[in-house]
Design an enzyme around this catalytic site. Structure first.
Site, PDB file in Angstrom:
ATOM      1  N   ASP A 165       9.422  -6.225   7.257  1.00 43.48           N
ATOM      2  CA  ASP A 165       8.825  -4.964   6.900  1.00 43.48           C
ATOM      3  C   ASP A 165       9.756  -3.848   6.033  1.00 43.48           C
ATOM      4  O   ASP A 165      10.852  -4.294   6.141  1.00 43.48           O
ATOM      5  CB  ASP A 165       8.616  -4.052   8.390  1.00 43.48           C
ATOM      6  N   GLU A 166       9.184  -3.015   5.352  1.00 48.05           N
ATOM      7  CA  GLU A 166       9.860  -2.279   4.467  1.00 48.05           C
ATOM      8  C   GLU A 166      10.537  -3.067   3.320  1.00 48.05           C
ATOM      9  O   GLU A 166      11.679  -2.473   2.760  1.00 48.05           O
ATOM     10  CB  GLU A 166      10.977  -1.462   5.117  1.00 48.05           C
ATOM     11  N   SER A 167       9.748  -3.856   2.785  1.00 51.14           N
ATOM     12  CA  SER A 167      10.369  -5.028   1.826  1.00 51.14           C
ATOM     13  C   SER A 167      10.882  -4.229   0.360  1.00 51.14           C
ATOM     14  O   SER A 167      11.611  -4.784  -0.282  1.00 51.14           O
ATOM     15  CB  SER A 167       9.474  -6.211   1.496  1.00 51.14           C
ATOM     16  N   GLN A 168      10.425  -2.880   0.338  1.00 47.66           N
ATOM     17  CA  GLN A 168      10.553  -2.491  -1.133  1.00 47.66           C
ATOM     18  C   GLN A 168      12.015  -2.139  -1.123  1.00 47.66           C
ATOM     19  O   GLN A 168      12.501  -1.631  -2.075  1.00 47.66           O
ATOM     20  CB  GLN A 168       9.672  -1.335  -1.099  1.00 47.66           C
TER      21      GLN A 168
ATOM     22  N   GLY B 130       0.927  -1.196  -0.036  1.00 49.68           N
ATOM     23  CA  GLY B 130       0.101   0.067  -0.038  1.00 49.68           C
ATOM     24  C   GLY B 130       0.817   1.189  -0.166  1.00 49.68           C
ATOM     25  O   GLY B 130       2.118   1.041   0.006  1.00 49.68           O
TER      26      GLY B 130
ATOM     27  N   CYS C 185      -4.162  11.291  -4.909  1.00 53.46           N
ATOM     28  CA  CYS C 185      -4.992  10.671  -6.155  1.00 53.46           C
ATOM     29  C   CYS C 185      -4.138  11.126  -7.179  1.00 53.46           C
ATOM     30  O   CYS C 185      -3.554  12.013  -7.253  1.00 53.46           O
ATOM     31  CB  CYS C 185      -6.410  10.978  -5.983  1.00 53.46           C
TER      32      CYS C 185
ATOM     33  N   GLY D  72      -1.115   1.782   6.490  1.00 58.86           N
ATOM     34  CA  GLY D  72      -1.285   0.782   7.625  1.00 58.86           C
ATOM     35  C   GLY D  72      -0.615  -0.376   7.500  1.00 58.86           C
ATOM     36  O   GLY D  72      -0.984  -1.622   8.066  1.00 58.86           O
TER      37      GLY D  72
ATOM     38  N   SER E 258       2.650  -1.484   8.431  1.00 57.72           N
ATOM     39  CA  SER E 258       3.260  -2.023   9.659  1.00 57.72           C
ATOM     40  C   SER E 258       2.073  -2.183  10.638  1.00 57.72           C
ATOM     41  O   SER E 258       2.488  -3.152  11.363  1.00 57.72           O
ATOM     42  CB  SER E 258       4.172  -0.671  10.230  1.00 57.72           C
TER      43      SER E 258
END
Length: 195
Positions: free
Chosen positions: A86-89, A8, A184, A13, A15
């Site tokens: 977490d923060e896999s990007q 996301g 957006c 949300g 984490s």
């Protein structure tokens, strides 16, 4: 395939979901957090915007061999049955490929949590890889609303804000704090001041 990708925009949300998923999982588990600056094996913390946190072990995106060694230690020398990241990007694609291979070979589920898009609207390499190899039922998209004033649309972009306007160029990985908003497409591509 016992691998999931929860993705996301910033502030959606991810984490919080990781912490919730971790806390309700009855199995032996470990939480890992990808860092740009901390060394692999050092202690870390996963924090959600609601103030909750979870102890983790850091993975440094640039320490490939150490990251693989850490995952092998977790799989082979502990009773860990599930891994949360977490923060896999921030992980390079090669690291994600090796993690997926280890997960499948040793039947240890890995749950990745991270952004899919950079602030320029392009996919992170690791996220692109996960979105390509995983079946749709293993991908959980977490949505959030646009942060522009009085907008009720769903946000689609992580926008880096410079001098009150959206910046669509520059280095992806910056160590100094930058200001980001989830926007957006109308507000992301509008060149007027956002804030």
């Amino acid at each position: 395939m016992d691998i999931t990708f929860n993705t996301g925009l910033m502030g959606s949300g991810k984490s919080k979901k990781l912490i919730d998923d971790y806390l309700i999982d009855p199995k032996e588990k470990v939480a890992l957090s990808v860092s740009l600056t901390e060394d692999t094996f050092s202690r870390g913390k996963i924090e959600s915007r609601d103030g909750r946190s979870l102890r983790s072990i850091n993975l440094n995106r640039d320490q490939f061999k150490q990251n693989i060694s850490l995952l092998e230690i977790i799989i082979f020398m502990t009773n860990t049955q599930t891994i949360y990241i977490d923060e896999s990007q921030f992980l390079p694609k090669e690291t994600v490929e090796k993690f997926v291979s280890l997960s499948e070979s040793y039947h240890v589920p890995i749950h990745f949590y991270g952004l899919d898009l950079t602030f320029t609207g392009e996919l992170f390499d690791s996220s692109s890889h996960l979105l390509t190899i995983l079946p749709s039922e293993n991908i959980n998209r977490i949505s959030r609303g646009c942060e522009a004033s009085k907008c009720s649309k769903i946000a689609q972009y992580n926008a880096r804000i410079v001098d009150g306007k959206v910046s669509r160029s520059g280095e992806t990985f910056v160590e100094e704090k930058s200001y980001y908003l989830a926007l957006c497409s109308d507000h992301y591509y509008n060149d007027e001041k956002i804030i």
